[in-house]
Design a protein around this motif. Structure first.
Motif, PDB file in Angstrom:
ATOM      1  N   SER A  97       0.842  -1.377  -0.033  1.00 53.63           N
ATOM      2  CA  SER A  97      -0.007   0.071   0.151  1.00 53.63           C
ATOM      3  C   SER A  97       0.808   1.297  -0.038  1.00 53.63           C
ATOM      4  O   SER A  97       0.292   2.390  -0.386  1.00 53.63           O
ATOM      5  N   ALA A  98       2.106   1.315   0.476  1.00 52.72           N
ATOM      6  CA  ALA A  98       3.040   2.458   0.523  1.00 52.72           C
ATOM      7  C   ALA A  98       3.570   2.623  -0.921  1.00 52.72           C
ATOM      8  O   ALA A  98       3.886   3.474  -1.389  1.00 52.72           O
ATOM      9  N   LEU A  99       4.198   1.392  -1.657  1.00 52.20           N
ATOM     10  CA  LEU A  99       4.959   1.525  -2.904  1.00 52.20           C
ATOM     11  C   LEU A  99       3.735   1.659  -3.974  1.00 52.20           C
ATOM     12  O   LEU A  99       4.241   1.919  -5.152  1.00 52.20           O
ATOM     13  N   GLY A 100       2.550   1.376  -3.791  1.00 46.40           N
ATOM     14  CA  GLY A 100       1.597   1.557  -4.845  1.00 46.40           C
ATOM     15  C   GLY A 100       1.739   0.664  -5.866  1.00 46.40           C
ATOM     16  O   GLY A 100       1.363   0.640  -7.187  1.00 46.40           O
ATOM     17  N   LYS A 101       2.370  -0.662  -5.605  1.00 46.78           N
ATOM     18  CA  LYS A 101       2.151  -1.814  -6.561  1.00 46.78           C
ATOM     19  C   LYS A 101       2.348  -3.122  -6.162  1.00 46.78           C
ATOM     20  O   LYS A 101       1.911  -3.313  -4.852  1.00 46.78           O
ATOM     21  N   ILE A 102       2.116  -4.195  -6.769  1.00 45.08           N
ATOM     22  CA  ILE A 102       1.714  -5.486  -6.434  1.00 45.08           C
ATOM     23  C   ILE A 102       3.380  -6.296  -6.804  1.00 45.08           C
ATOM     24  O   ILE A 102       3.664  -6.334  -7.805  1.00 45.08           O
ATOM     25  N   PHE A 103       3.698  -7.092  -5.805  1.00 47.43           N
ATOM     26  CA  PHE A 103       4.810  -7.678  -5.885  1.00 47.43           C
ATOM     27  C   PHE A 103       4.268  -9.396  -6.364  1.00 47.43           C
ATOM     28  O   PHE A 103       3.336  -9.798  -5.726  1.00 47.43           O
ATOM     29  N   VAL A 104       5.008  -9.835  -7.187  1.00 48.82           N
ATOM     30  CA  VAL A 104       4.568 -11.173  -7.739  1.00 48.82           C
ATOM     31  C   VAL A 104       5.653 -12.297  -7.679  1.00 48.82           C
ATOM     32  O   VAL A 104       6.741 -11.932  -8.136  1.00 48.82           O
ATOM     33  N   PHE A 105       5.291 -13.212  -6.837  1.00 48.56           N
ATOM     34  CA  PHE A 105       6.329 -14.334  -6.384  1.00 48.56           C
ATOM     35  C   PHE A 105       6.002 -15.611  -7.078  1.00 48.56           C
ATOM     36  O   PHE A 105       4.705 -15.817  -7.265  1.00 48.56           O
ATOM     37  N   ASP A 106       6.783 -16.573  -7.361  1.00 47.83           N
ATOM     38  CA  ASP A 106       6.414 -17.748  -8.070  1.00 47.83           C
ATOM     39  C   ASP A 106       6.357 -18.700  -6.755  1.00 47.83           C
ATOM     40  O   ASP A 106       6.448 -18.312  -5.615  1.00 47.83           O
ATOM     41  N   ALA A 107       6.050 -19.947  -7.105  1.00 52.88           N
ATOM     42  CA  ALA A 107       5.716 -21.067  -5.735  1.00 52.88           C
ATOM     43  C   ALA A 107       6.926 -21.172  -4.892  1.00 52.88           C
ATOM     44  O   ALA A 107       6.729 -21.505  -3.680  1.00 52.88           O
ATOM     45  N   ARG A 108       8.181 -20.919  -5.443  1.00 50.34           N
ATOM     46  CA  ARG A 108       9.323 -21.233  -4.773  1.00 50.34           C
ATOM     47  C   ARG A 108       9.704 -19.763  -3.903  1.00 50.34           C
ATOM     48  O   ARG A 108      10.534 -19.706  -3.001  1.00 50.34           O
ATOM     49  N   GLY A 109       9.009 -18.918  -4.108  1.00 54.56           N
ATOM     50  CA  GLY A 109       9.121 -17.325  -3.297  1.00 54.56           C
ATOM     51  C   GLY A 109      10.273 -16.579  -4.020  1.00 54.56           C
ATOM     52  O   GLY A 109      10.564 -15.672  -3.608  1.00 54.56           O
ATOM     53  N   LYS A 110      10.319 -16.895  -5.149  1.00 54.72           N
ATOM     54  CA  LYS A 110      11.079 -15.990  -6.267  1.00 54.72           C
ATOM     55  C   LYS A 110      10.698 -14.885  -6.750  1.00 54.72           C
ATOM     56  O   LYS A 110       9.490 -15.250  -7.376  1.00 54.72           O
ATOM     57  N   PHE A 111      11.084 -13.779  -6.596  1.00 51.43           N
ATOM     58  CA  PHE A 111      10.482 -12.768  -7.473  1.00 51.43           C
ATOM     59  C   PHE A 111      10.219 -12.664  -8.701  1.00 51.43           C
ATOM     60  O   PHE A 111      11.282 -13.186  -9.609  1.00 51.43           O
ATOM     61  N   ARG A 112       9.098 -12.506  -9.272  1.00 55.95           N
ATOM     62  CA  ARG A 112       8.878 -12.718 -10.745  1.00 55.95           C
ATOM     63  C   ARG A 112       8.653 -11.307 -11.639  1.00 55.95           C
ATOM     64  O   ARG A 112       9.457 -10.919 -12.622  1.00 55.95           O
ATOM     65  N   ARG A 113       7.819 -10.311 -11.049  1.00 55.58           N
ATOM     66  CA  ARG A 113       7.370  -9.357 -11.414  1.00 55.58           C
ATOM     67  C   ARG A 113       7.027  -8.269 -10.775  1.00 55.58           C
ATOM     68  O   ARG A 113       6.095  -8.780  -9.596  1.00 55.58           O
ATOM     69  N   TYR A 114       6.721  -7.166 -11.099  1.00 57.38           N
ATOM     70  CA  TYR A 114       5.710  -6.236 -10.400  1.00 57.38           C
ATOM     71  C   TYR A 114       4.494  -5.939 -11.262  1.00 57.38           C
ATOM     72  O   TYR A 114       4.480  -6.000 -12.448  1.00 57.38           O
ATOM     73  N   ILE A 115       3.311  -5.661 -10.787  1.00 56.04           N
ATOM     74  CA  ILE A 115       2.195  -5.273 -11.516  1.00 56.04           C
ATOM     75  C   ILE A 115       1.866  -3.754 -11.189  1.00 56.04           C
ATOM     76  O   ILE A 115       1.741  -3.652  -9.670  1.00 56.04           O
TER      77      ILE A 115
END
Length: 203
Positions: free
Chosen positions: A62-80
């Motif tokens: 809510s502070a950065l104004g974006k969505i973090f997306v991680f895969d099932a292993r917890g690895k960062f994939r992308r922002y939305i």
């Protein structure tokens, strides 16, 4: 603040106080946590969390104004919703829900008083809502829940829950300000069971 469960029964918990997401794997008796995304960018206020059909999980900040997306292993994939490294499209994304069959993400933006519907890549499909107290209007919407063909929205400062169809057309609402039976004072979490009973946490 928010909890999601993936297909393996792991429990994912957002913790804005610790600025992390906790992952509890009870079957394997393991615990891990995630604190950051791209280039080590740390969470500033992780609030909502939801899981898609491949166990990727999506965290609203809510502070950065974006969505973090991680895969099932917890690895960062992308922002939305990332406009730049330090700016996001959303003003304050909070609640998030994912329709695994339709491949749609529903996000509440508390400061925009809107609900956004996107595909799993973050491309906008539609939006609805504006500031106000009438039908289909919001005053700080927070939690969103999908049930059947409906979207339930906690309209926090209007002290009610509103119900919409998937296109954003108003269907119904319940709640009013106060502390008497049936009134709502501080609406927080929301859930709907398989029989359509609605559970609302009042803080």
């Amino acid at each position: 603040y928010s909890i999601a469960i993936d297909s393996h029964g792991r429990v994912l918990v957002t913790d804005p106080g610790d600025l992390s997401v906790h992952i509890f794997d009870f079957e394997k008796k393991k615990y891990s946590h995630i604190e950051s995304g791209k280039h080590g960018e740390r969470f500033r206020s992780p609030i909502g969390i939801a899981v898609d059909g491949q166990d990727n999980f999506y965290v609203t900040d809510s502070a950065l104004g974006k969505i973090f997306v991680f895969d099932a292993r917890g690895k960062f994939r992308r922002y939305i919703g990332a406009i730049s490294d330090k700016e996001g499209f959303f003003k304050r994304p909070t609640g998030i829900a994912i329709d695994k069959q339709r491949g749609e993400i529903v996000v509440s933006d508390t400061l925009r008083d809107k609900i956004f519907v996107m595909d799993l890549e973050g491309h906008p499909l539609r939006e609805f809502g504006r500031r106000g107290a009438g039908q289909g209007e919001f005053n700080f919407p927070t939690e969103v829940v999908l049930h059947g063909d409906e979207i339930y929205v906690v309209d926090a400062m209007n002290f009610r829950v509103q119900i919409f169809d998937r296109q954003g057309s108003y269907r119904a609402q319940f709640g009013s300000e106060g502390n008497s039976t049936g009134a709502i004072f501080r609406p927080k979490g929301l859930g709907v069971d398989s029989e359509g009973n609605i559970y609302l946490v009042d803080g």
